[in-house]
Design a protein around this motif. Sequence first.
Motif, PDB file in Angstrom:
ATOM      1  N   VAL A  71      -6.716 -19.785  -5.646  1.00 42.84           N
ATOM      2  CA  VAL A  71      -7.650 -20.352  -6.386  1.00 42.84           C
ATOM      3  C   VAL A  71      -9.318 -19.284  -6.343  1.00 42.84           C
ATOM      4  O   VAL A  71     -10.160 -19.450  -7.156  1.00 42.84           O
ATOM      5  CB  VAL A  71      -8.462 -22.273  -6.684  1.00 42.84           C
ATOM      6  N   GLU A  72      -9.522 -19.247  -5.367  1.00 40.03           N
ATOM      7  CA  GLU A  72     -10.793 -17.742  -4.913  1.00 40.03           C
ATOM      8  C   GLU A  72     -11.164 -16.652  -4.610  1.00 40.03           C
ATOM      9  O   GLU A  72     -11.468 -15.565  -4.125  1.00 40.03           O
ATOM     10  CB  GLU A  72     -12.143 -18.943  -4.925  1.00 40.03           C
ATOM     11  N   PHE A  73     -10.494 -17.183  -3.511  1.00 40.99           N
ATOM     12  CA  PHE A  73     -11.737 -16.493  -2.065  1.00 40.99           C
ATOM     13  C   PHE A  73      -9.958 -15.923  -1.272  1.00 40.99           C
ATOM     14  O   PHE A  73     -10.562 -14.649  -0.355  1.00 40.99           O
ATOM     15  CB  PHE A  73     -11.599 -17.634  -0.712  1.00 40.99           C
ATOM     16  N   GLU A 265      -7.639 -23.608  -1.001  1.00 38.62           N
ATOM     17  CA  GLU A 265      -6.727 -22.297  -0.980  1.00 38.62           C
ATOM     18  C   GLU A 265      -5.595 -21.977  -1.410  1.00 38.62           C
ATOM     19  O   GLU A 265      -5.321 -21.291  -2.485  1.00 38.62           O
ATOM     20  CB  GLU A 265      -7.753 -21.456   0.193  1.00 38.62           C
ATOM     21  N   HIS A 266      -4.774 -22.621  -0.879  1.00 37.79           N
ATOM     22  CA  HIS A 266      -3.614 -23.607  -0.965  1.00 37.79           C
ATOM     23  C   HIS A 266      -2.677 -23.249  -1.898  1.00 37.79           C
ATOM     24  O   HIS A 266      -2.523 -24.768  -1.473  1.00 37.79           O
ATOM     25  CB  HIS A 266      -2.552 -22.966   0.360  1.00 37.79           C
ATOM     26  N   GLY A 304       2.794 -25.994 -10.023  1.00 36.37           N
ATOM     27  CA  GLY A 304       2.212 -24.116  -9.565  1.00 36.37           C
ATOM     28  C   GLY A 304       1.115 -23.606 -10.409  1.00 36.37           C
ATOM     29  O   GLY A 304       1.044 -23.353 -11.796  1.00 36.37           O
ATOM     30  N   LEU A 305       0.517 -22.239  -9.891  1.00 37.41           N
ATOM     31  CA  LEU A 305      -0.509 -21.697 -10.682  1.00 37.41           C
ATOM     32  C   LEU A 305      -0.146 -20.589 -10.130  1.00 37.41           C
ATOM     33  O   LEU A 305       0.603 -19.797  -9.469  1.00 37.41           O
ATOM     34  CB  LEU A 305      -1.445 -22.201  -9.772  1.00 37.41           C
ATOM     35  N   LEU A 306       0.033 -19.472 -10.972  1.00 40.65           N
ATOM     36  CA  LEU A 306       0.184 -18.165 -11.118  1.00 40.65           C
ATOM     37  C   LEU A 306      -0.421 -17.383 -10.492  1.00 40.65           C
ATOM     38  O   LEU A 306      -1.482 -17.578 -10.067  1.00 40.65           O
ATOM     39  CB  LEU A 306      -0.308 -17.806 -12.446  1.00 40.65           C
ATOM     40  N   ILE A 314      -9.169 -17.618 -14.127  1.00 46.42           N
ATOM     41  CA  ILE A 314      -9.051 -19.321 -13.586  1.00 46.42           C
ATOM     42  C   ILE A 314      -9.867 -20.056 -14.356  1.00 46.42           C
ATOM     43  O   ILE A 314      -8.819 -21.248 -15.328  1.00 46.42           O
ATOM     44  CB  ILE A 314      -8.793 -19.579 -12.258  1.00 46.42           C
ATOM     45  N   ALA A 315     -10.754 -19.786 -14.504  1.00 42.15           N
ATOM     46  CA  ALA A 315     -11.767 -20.788 -15.689  1.00 42.15           C
ATOM     47  C   ALA A 315     -12.371 -20.509 -16.772  1.00 42.15           C
ATOM     48  O   ALA A 315     -12.179 -21.260 -17.431  1.00 42.15           O
ATOM     49  CB  ALA A 315     -13.660 -20.586 -14.945  1.00 42.15           C
TER      50      ALA A 315
END
Length: 482
Positions: A71-73, A265-266, A304-306, A314-315
């Motif tokens: 999602v970010e790092f 993050e996962h 789920g997330l792409l 994402i934002a």
Amino acid sequence: MKKIIYTLSLISLITWGCTKDFDKINKNPNGPENISPQFLLSNIIWEVADRNTYDQGFILASYLVQQSASVEFERIDRYEMGSNSEYWDALYRLLADIQSMKEVEGTNEAYAAVGDIMSCFIYSQLTDMWNNVPYTEALQAKEANFTPKYDLQEEIYTNPNTGLLAVIKNATDVLNNTNFSISGDIMFSNDLGQWIRFGNSLRVRYLIRMSNHFGQYPDLQNELQNIVDGGMIMLGNPDNAVVPYLASAPNQFPLFNASQGGYQEHRMTQTADSILTMWDDPRVEVLYKPTLKSVTDGNPEYKGLLNGQSRETIASEGIDLNDISLYGAIFRDQPDGVDAQIMQYAELQFALAEAAEKGFISGSAQAYYQAGVEASFDYYDVEVPADYFSRASVMLDGTNNLNRILTQKWLALFNCGHEAWFSVRRTGIPNLKPGPDNLNGGKYPVRYFYPESEQATNSENYQNAIHEIGGDNINSKGWWEQ
């Protein structure tokens, strides 16, 4: 899923005095003469399995094979690969430890054979993650060779004298005939028969990896059939090459003690979501959690997330991360919910299913496939639905068999190091598409960069290596995937 074991922590073996017996204590405390082979073996097995599962499987490969989305790092989700140099260094250090185990006082041919099997696993990691690597000259520091040549991946696997297949075969032959025993084996409780089964199962793993070249090496296909006919391979989950994490420190699954941010993050991926939904597969309830939003709303569901999106994307897409699934409780809420793993029986069955489907071996692809699926369900203590193998998206109906075999294998390799990545690179199954913000021009990466230290300290051999593989970039394919 669990085997009861006792682990040994190799933290500090000897406390030294100040000046008494100075002539005796003025020696290298890490020298082989100070450590018994069983302690070295315990530490080697633990570190190999733990690193393979957490540092490599969970932290890195889960993104490459789209079982996790960042999602970010974690920029590896966008194919910023780096060199993974810490693992390179750790693997060569472990190889040196194995060499020491084979030489210390109290060792024997059984320790040496077990060490050879572990060495072959380590070298396979090196060549499959970096391509050509130091192999035949890798452990020659005592001979003052500090700039080892890089061996070709093809030679590392197939050389009839020094190749991985030959070394494992010799090791299993030794174990089959030795009168010696070992101690300190925290994976198989000193059972040499299980080491033979593990070694032969690794040979199956590597033969399938090389199967694109069976036309060039027909003897390898015969070797695969001979291994199957011999029957000394993993026979079930009790033969899994795993070391359970424990409830007490320091042998807990590291995510249990990681920061909340690291855990968050996962995320479940759209890839995993679509596959598990298509199968209507209850393993989803173990591998992931329902989204926080859906639980709060009283209607738990998984989403789920792409993969491969930046935090800005994402934002801008207005994605509510509270409506994206996290990893399951066994990975976060329980210190001993999972195993440190090297290889499972389920993977072996899917490899044999592929081999049977392609006509490389005799036997029923359906039987191997079903055994692999059932082993995966059993590993997670989930009951196989009564109609599972008759479902249109699961059954082998002759039209899409390899895709279904290899997709089930992909799921069964959850957190097993980079093994799912190797399978995807070789077969293209599942068809993993790079995310919209990937940093590799829309291409799927196939290796890590060589460590920077190689450029500095082994420059000539490094330059020869990058010339042979077509450049030190993340798109230079290895021999077995061409």
